[in-house]
Design a protein around this motif. Sequence first.
Motif, PDB file in Angstrom:
ATOM      1  N   THR A 183       0.840  -1.199   0.000  1.00  0.00           N
ATOM      2  CA  THR A 183       0.000   0.000   0.000  1.00  0.00           C
ATOM      3  C   THR A 183       0.875   1.250   0.000  1.00  0.00           C
ATOM      4  O   THR A 183       2.055   1.201   0.341  1.00  0.00           O
ATOM      5  CB  THR A 183      -0.916   0.021   1.225  1.00  0.00           C
ATOM      6  OG1 THR A 183      -0.106   0.025   2.414  1.00  0.00           O
ATOM      7  CG2 THR A 183      -1.831  -1.193   1.255  1.00  0.00           C
ATOM      8  N   SER A 184       0.271   2.365  -0.349  1.00  0.00           N
ATOM      9  CA  SER A 184       1.031   3.611  -0.514  1.00  0.00           C
ATOM     10  C   SER A 184       1.601   4.149   0.786  1.00  0.00           C
ATOM     11  O   SER A 184       2.543   4.931   0.775  1.00  0.00           O
ATOM     12  CB  SER A 184       0.137   4.670  -1.157  1.00  0.00           C
ATOM     13  OG  SER A 184      -0.318   4.244  -2.407  1.00  0.00           O
ATOM     14  N   GLY A 185       1.011   3.781   1.911  1.00  0.00           N
ATOM     15  CA  GLY A 185       1.548   4.234   3.179  1.00  0.00           C
ATOM     16  C   GLY A 185       1.261   5.695   3.488  1.00  0.00           C
ATOM     17  O   GLY A 185       2.128   6.423   3.946  1.00  0.00           O
ATOM     18  N   THR A 186       0.010   6.142   3.231  1.00  0.00           N
ATOM     19  CA  THR A 186      -0.335   7.536   3.527  1.00  0.00           C
ATOM     20  C   THR A 186      -0.454   7.779   5.031  1.00  0.00           C
ATOM     21  O   THR A 186      -0.326   8.909   5.490  1.00  0.00           O
ATOM     22  CB  THR A 186      -1.665   7.919   2.865  1.00  0.00           C
ATOM     23  OG1 THR A 186      -2.682   7.006   3.286  1.00  0.00           O
ATOM     24  CG2 THR A 186      -1.552   7.875   1.355  1.00  0.00           C
ATOM     25  N   THR A 187      -0.727   6.729   5.802  1.00  0.00           N
ATOM     26  CA  THR A 187      -0.923   6.907   7.247  1.00  0.00           C
ATOM     27  C   THR A 187       0.018   6.028   8.059  1.00  0.00           C
ATOM     28  O   THR A 187      -0.264   5.687   9.197  1.00  0.00           O
ATOM     29  CB  THR A 187      -2.380   6.579   7.636  1.00  0.00           C
ATOM     30  OG1 THR A 187      -2.679   5.243   7.211  1.00  0.00           O
ATOM     31  CG2 THR A 187      -3.351   7.537   6.961  1.00  0.00           C
ATOM     32  N   GLY A 188       1.148   5.642   7.484  1.00  0.00           N
ATOM     33  CA  GLY A 188       2.098   4.803   8.204  1.00  0.00           C
ATOM     34  C   GLY A 188       2.899   3.973   7.220  1.00  0.00           C
ATOM     35  O   GLY A 188       2.794   4.149   6.014  1.00  0.00           O
ATOM     36  N   PRO A 189       3.714   3.054   7.714  1.00  0.00           N
ATOM     37  CA  PRO A 189       4.523   2.218   6.820  1.00  0.00           C
ATOM     38  C   PRO A 189       3.636   1.410   5.882  1.00  0.00           C
ATOM     39  O   PRO A 189       2.523   1.007   6.253  1.00  0.00           O
ATOM     40  CB  PRO A 189       5.276   1.292   7.787  1.00  0.00           C
ATOM     41  CG  PRO A 189       5.245   1.994   9.107  1.00  0.00           C
ATOM     42  CD  PRO A 189       3.956   2.751   9.140  1.00  0.00           C
ATOM     43  N   PRO A 190       4.104   1.154   4.670  1.00  0.00           N
ATOM     44  CA  PRO A 190       3.308   0.352   3.722  1.00  0.00           C
ATOM     45  C   PRO A 190       3.014  -1.030   4.282  1.00  0.00           C
ATOM     46  O   PRO A 190       3.824  -1.617   4.996  1.00  0.00           O
ATOM     47  CB  PRO A 190       4.223   0.265   2.495  1.00  0.00           C
ATOM     48  CG  PRO A 190       5.158   1.416   2.616  1.00  0.00           C
ATOM     49  CD  PRO A 190       5.371   1.619   4.083  1.00  0.00           C
ATOM     50  N   LYS A 191       1.838  -1.529   3.944  1.00  0.00           N
ATOM     51  CA  LYS A 191       1.441  -2.881   4.339  1.00  0.00           C
ATOM     52  C   LYS A 191       1.445  -3.758   3.093  1.00  0.00           C
ATOM     53  O   LYS A 191       0.978  -3.355   2.032  1.00  0.00           O
ATOM     54  CB  LYS A 191       0.038  -2.874   4.978  1.00  0.00           C
ATOM     55  CG  LYS A 191      -0.061  -2.032   6.232  1.00  0.00           C
ATOM     56  CD  LYS A 191      -1.415  -2.190   6.908  1.00  0.00           C
ATOM     57  CE  LYS A 191      -2.554  -1.578   6.112  1.00  0.00           C
ATOM     58  NZ  LYS A 191      -2.522  -0.112   6.063  1.00  0.00           N
ATOM     59  N   GLY A 192       1.950  -4.977   3.221  1.00  0.00           N
ATOM     60  CA  GLY A 192       2.009  -5.899   2.100  1.00  0.00           C
ATOM     61  C   GLY A 192       0.711  -6.670   1.952  1.00  0.00           C
ATOM     62  O   GLY A 192       0.412  -7.557   2.751  1.00  0.00           O
ATOM     63  N   VAL A 193      -0.062  -6.351   0.938  1.00  0.00           N
ATOM     64  CA  VAL A 193      -1.338  -7.022   0.689  1.00  0.00           C
ATOM     65  C   VAL A 193      -1.054  -8.351  -0.013  1.00  0.00           C
ATOM     66  O   VAL A 193      -0.467  -8.378  -1.097  1.00  0.00           O
ATOM     67  CB  VAL A 193      -2.242  -6.145  -0.204  1.00  0.00           C
ATOM     68  CG1 VAL A 193      -3.524  -6.887  -0.558  1.00  0.00           C
ATOM     69  CG2 VAL A 193      -2.559  -4.824   0.497  1.00  0.00           C
ATOM     70  N   GLU A 194      -1.448  -9.439   0.608  1.00  0.00           N
ATOM     71  CA  GLU A 194      -1.233 -10.771   0.038  1.00  0.00           C
ATOM     72  C   GLU A 194      -2.412 -11.152  -0.846  1.00  0.00           C
ATOM     73  O   GLU A 194      -3.528 -11.344  -0.360  1.00  0.00           O
ATOM     74  CB  GLU A 194      -1.052 -11.801   1.147  1.00  0.00           C
ATOM     75  CG  GLU A 194       0.217 -11.609   1.970  1.00  0.00           C
ATOM     76  CD  GLU A 194       0.420 -12.697   3.004  1.00  0.00           C
ATOM     77  OE1 GLU A 194       1.587 -13.027   3.291  1.00  0.00           O
ATOM     78  OE2 GLU A 194      -0.583 -13.215   3.534  1.00  0.00           O
ATOM     79  N   LEU A 195      -2.141 -11.252  -2.147  1.00  0.00           N
ATOM     80  CA  LEU A 195      -3.164 -11.645  -3.108  1.00  0.00           C
ATOM     81  C   LEU A 195      -2.835 -13.030  -3.648  1.00  0.00           C
ATOM     82  O   LEU A 195      -1.703 -13.290  -4.066  1.00  0.00           O
ATOM     83  CB  LEU A 195      -3.232 -10.640  -4.259  1.00  0.00           C
ATOM     84  CG  LEU A 195      -3.570  -9.192  -3.872  1.00  0.00           C
ATOM     85  CD1 LEU A 195      -3.550  -8.292  -5.095  1.00  0.00           C
ATOM     86  CD2 LEU A 195      -4.931  -9.119  -3.171  1.00  0.00           C
ATOM     87  N   THR A 196      -3.811 -13.901  -3.642  1.00  0.00           N
ATOM     88  CA  THR A 196      -3.610 -15.278  -4.087  1.00  0.00           C
ATOM     89  C   THR A 196      -3.968 -15.435  -5.569  1.00  0.00           C
ATOM     90  O   THR A 196      -4.593 -14.565  -6.180  1.00  0.00           O
ATOM     91  CB  THR A 196      -4.471 -16.246  -3.270  1.00  0.00           C
ATOM     92  OG1 THR A 196      -5.860 -16.005  -3.581  1.00  0.00           O
ATOM     93  CG2 THR A 196      -4.246 -16.072  -1.768  1.00  0.00           C
TER      94      THR A 196
END
Length: 597
Positions: A183-196
Amino acid sequence: MEATAATRGSVDASTIAEAFRQTVSRRPDEVAVRTKDDEIAWTWSELQRRVDLLAGGLHNRLGLRKGDTIALLLGNRPEFHLADLAAMMVGATPFSIYLTEAPPGIAYLVGDAGARIVITEQAHVDRVLEARKDLPRLEHVIVVDGEPPEGCLALDEVQDEGFDVESSIAQLRGDDVLTLIYTSGTTGPPKGVELTHGNLLSAVQGIDQIVQFPEDTKVISWLPNAHIAERAAHHYLPIVFGFEVTTCPDPKQIVAYLPAVRPHWFFAVPRIWEKLKAGLEAMLASQPEEQRAKVQAALDAAIKKVRLEQAGEPVPDELRASVEQADKELFANLRAMLGLDRVVAINVGAAPTPVEVLEFFHAIGLPVAELWGMSETCGAGAVNPPDRIKIGTVGRATPGAELKVAEDGELLVRAGFVMRGYRNKPDKTAEAIDEDGWLHTGDIAEIDDEGYVRIIDRKKEIIINSAGKNMSPANIEATLKAASPLIGTAVCIGDRRPYNTALIVLDPDFTPAWAAQQGIEGKSLTELAGDERVRAAIQQAVEAANAKLARVEQIKKFTILGEPWQPGGDELTPTMKLKRRPILEKYAPQIEAMYAG
């Protein structure tokens, strides 16, 4: 705008990797990936040959295994598709890093994902090597072009024939992680979205029910590979359906690529459509007065027809005939000039699009449709069907998805394309997806009686002024930008304030050209920001925008900033979303000055 019925491609495959092999079998000698000049033009069978060799090298020589992650820092070039597919064949999880990412950001993402291998290119390898100093687990850096620096590998060095790709693919399952989208990290460190694999196939199956792409569909790869829109539209869908992909390495050149490729599907953010509209209007305005009046009359008639159709009202025969004639004499030529004369689907998303922009393109025969999605939903969620577009909405739920609005107005979605979760963040996953499987999107929305969704704003970004009035800054900002092509970016401030103000960033492309037309020569963007003639033009635009806003929403004061904001900089994410909190902090003196006295 007409299309022949398309094959369903490989939508029934169990994984994207299996879909790739099926597409190769179906279209072995057709072009899969190419550059604009055809310096590279790989057929599907040639692409598979290269993919299998690289997969063998990654597995046998570098030890890549199923479930491992591998980082890609690559622009829009054929080698991206090659590298991503090769990792996929091994059963690994490739993920992309934004090209603007600085070494600390690269280190964070590679470390969070746990990648031991990075594939990059000469333009970015120095930053990767700088980040490597803080990545003790990073073992290999592969460079796809030119002579690799010391300690790095060339792509040709990482090839091996001794790998059973078919056996590897057979071990993959739909719930295996296909990719990470940070994620872009507008409100904190980027989060890794796990897509299957299953997530993406679910999204593709939904699209297959909405749009029938022709057999020879062409698309342009030009958005950041780290963004879900690029990854889905110009990588996974082509794999499943067999689209031909032309890579555009410089997004600023996209307008030149359109007529060269004549794509059947084109997606862009609102700013691209705003600039295209401004450019067309400027071109039409340069015509002789008699011709200009005729063109304006045709546009006015076409827009009137669009508005009647949107309102569900009958279109008088005389008006319909007039617009049909204008389409033959004028609008068809505009579509061909733009390179959009073959589109069967044409979309905009990622931010609100001014209604005036959408009406303009509908009027000239380009029914631009808003859609809505997130990284967490594979970019899917809601879309306007090409034949049933409702301007001002992002459409209806993608087939296979459920949408509803919570009591506080937040949009919730439940579907097969909703992510597995956030990597290494079970607490964040639990916050996002409730026990009934509903993803809490963070968007405030309304759903009408026909199921069409209108996004109001991000839940965390709603402005509540000192009198308790709730407002959408995104809506106000879109209205400001629509008022003048001089306005490149606008930020509305007003939370807990007595009135709204705005920071305005001049458009770096349009402003110098406008200034030259006004006889203002040799001034930098910073100097233009302080020019009274520029300020007067912005003042006029703000007043025009205010006329379309409720009194409480109107901008009372504004400040023009002289430096353009760059994607991935202090103010914008790589996907050009506003970093509101950093903006408020960085420009606090300018903001407070607008509320002083």
